[in-house]
Design a protein around this motif. Structure first.
Motif, PDB file in Angstrom:
ATOM      1  N   PHE A  22      38.264  38.077  36.744  1.00  0.00           N
ATOM      2  CA  PHE A  22      37.494  38.113  37.991  1.00  0.00           C
ATOM      3  C   PHE A  22      36.997  39.530  38.263  1.00  0.00           C
ATOM      4  N   GLN A  23      37.845  40.510  38.011  1.00  0.00           N
ATOM      5  CA  GLN A  23      37.442  41.902  38.226  1.00  0.00           C
ATOM      6  C   GLN A  23      36.304  42.282  37.265  1.00  0.00           C
ATOM      7  N   GLU A  24      36.376  41.821  36.028  1.00  0.00           N
ATOM      8  CA  GLU A  24      35.281  42.065  35.066  1.00  0.00           C
ATOM      9  C   GLU A  24      33.976  41.465  35.577  1.00  0.00           C
ATOM     10  N   PHE A  25      34.039  40.242  36.099  1.00  0.00           N
ATOM     11  CA  PHE A  25      32.838  39.610  36.659  1.00  0.00           C
ATOM     12  C   PHE A  25      32.260  40.475  37.772  1.00  0.00           C
ATOM     13  N   ARG A  26      33.122  40.918  38.679  1.00  0.00           N
ATOM     14  CA  ARG A  26      32.655  41.728  39.806  1.00  0.00           C
ATOM     15  C   ARG A  26      31.984  43.011  39.321  1.00  0.00           C
ATOM     16  N   GLU A  27      32.595  43.651  38.331  1.00  0.00           N
ATOM     17  CA  GLU A  27      32.035  44.908  37.821  1.00  0.00           C
ATOM     18  C   GLU A  27      30.706  44.673  37.119  1.00  0.00           C
ATOM     19  N   ARG A  28      30.584  43.566  36.398  1.00  0.00           N
ATOM     20  CA  ARG A  28      29.379  43.299  35.618  1.00  0.00           C
ATOM     21  C   ARG A  28      28.253  42.727  36.464  1.00  0.00           C
ATOM     22  N   THR A  29      28.584  41.818  37.403  1.00  0.00           N
ATOM     23  CA  THR A  29      27.533  41.108  38.135  1.00  0.00           C
ATOM     24  C   THR A  29      27.570  41.309  39.643  1.00  0.00           C
ATOM     25  N   GLY A  30      28.681  41.810  40.156  1.00  0.00           N
ATOM     26  CA  GLY A  30      28.802  41.979  41.593  1.00  0.00           C
ATOM     27  C   GLY A  30      29.428  40.786  42.296  1.00  0.00           C
ATOM     28  N   PHE A  31      29.751  39.722  41.562  1.00  0.00           N
ATOM     29  CA  PHE A  31      30.367  38.538  42.169  1.00  0.00           C
ATOM     30  C   PHE A  31      31.151  37.762  41.112  1.00  0.00           C
ATOM     31  N   VAL A  32      31.997  36.848  41.571  1.00  0.00           N
ATOM     32  CA  VAL A  32      32.740  35.959  40.669  1.00  0.00           C
ATOM     33  C   VAL A  32      32.015  34.624  40.658  1.00  0.00           C
ATOM     34  N   PRO A  33      31.573  34.161  39.491  1.00  0.00           N
ATOM     35  CA  PRO A  33      30.891  32.868  39.428  1.00  0.00           C
ATOM     36  C   PRO A  33      31.788  31.734  39.944  1.00  0.00           C
ATOM     37  N   ASN A  34      31.197  30.823  40.677  1.00  0.00           N
ATOM     38  CA  ASN A  34      31.958  29.691  41.202  1.00  0.00           C
ATOM     39  C   ASN A  34      32.612  28.875  40.092  1.00  0.00           C
ATOM     40  N   VAL A  35      31.976  28.794  38.941  1.00  0.00           N
ATOM     41  CA  VAL A  35      32.593  28.050  37.844  1.00  0.00           C
ATOM     42  C   VAL A  35      33.926  28.685  37.465  1.00  0.00           C
ATOM     43  N   ALA A  36      34.014  29.995  37.482  1.00  0.00           N
ATOM     44  CA  ALA A  36      35.270  30.674  37.171  1.00  0.00           C
ATOM     45  C   ALA A  36      36.300  30.404  38.255  1.00  0.00           C
ATOM     46  N   ARG A  37      35.877  30.469  39.506  1.00  0.00           N
ATOM     47  CA  ARG A  37      36.818  30.194  40.607  1.00  0.00           C
ATOM     48  C   ARG A  37      37.383  28.776  40.496  1.00  0.00           C
ATOM     49  N   ALA A  38      36.514  27.816  40.210  1.00  0.00           N
ATOM     50  CA  ALA A  38      36.956  26.424  40.129  1.00  0.00           C
ATOM     51  C   ALA A  38      37.784  26.169  38.869  1.00  0.00           C
TER      52      ALA A  38
END
Length: 182
Positions: A22-38
């Motif tokens: 999740f932290q990698e997502f935030r650093e790369r895109t600025g958000f956590v994709p909903n697919v990852a959360r689910a």
């Protein structure tokens, strides 16, 4: 906003490896994709993500644009709202061309594509709709477009990944992030 029809786990309850993703997502895109959360509800999520990332983001025998075009065409045919939204955005970011993404999602058979991409999209559509009818002859257009057997295997992996993922997302009502829309 509802992300999924299933419970979406709180980040604090997730294993460290998933929180690190999740932290990698935030650093790369600025958000956590909903697919990852689910998908984080599953202990297999890190395995799925590593395979997806290797297939779609790392260097391969197909270009990123070709893989994204296949993803959009398949996802449009399968009516996967999440994958259509996210992969249209990714292809637009790669090419700067919103029109290509829109046509691929709406009617990939009418998209004006280079011959190699056309062969890949047509192959992906057959894998999506008539996989049980496929014969060795279905590989001929890919070979004529210059694809090696290894590249054809990669194309089949992309087609299979999106048919699998589209069905999973649709079955669970996973919605796209607002960030995917212009």
């Amino acid at each position: 906003m509802v992300i999924s029809w299933l419970r979406v786990p709180e980040e604090e309850e997730l294993p460290e490896a998933v929180r690190a993703l999740f932290q990698e997502f935030r650093e790369r895109t600025g958000f956590v994709p909903n697919v990852a959360r689910a998908f984080a509800l599953s202990p297999r999520f890190p395995l799925w993500f590593r395979y997806y990332h290797a297939l779609m983001r790392e260097e391969g025998l197909l270009t990123r644009e070709e893989r994204e075009a296949m993803a959009i065409a398949i996802s449009g045919e399968n009516r996967c709202e999440y994958c259509v939204a996210s992969h249209k955005r990714y292809l637009k970011d790669l090419t700067g061309d919103w029109r290509l993404s829109e046509v691929l999602a709406a009617n990939p058979r009418r998209a004006e594509l280079p011959p190699r991409m056309r062969a890949l999209v047509d192959f992906a559509l057959k894998v999506t709709h008539r996989h049980h009818e496929m014969t060795e002859e279905d590989l001929r257009p890919l070979r004529e477009a210059g694809l090696s057997d290894e590249a054809i295997l990669e194309a089949a992996e992309v087609a299979a990944m999106f048919n699998f993922t589209n069905r999973l997302l649709n079955a669970l009502g996973i919605r796209p992030n607002p960030e995917y829309y212009p």
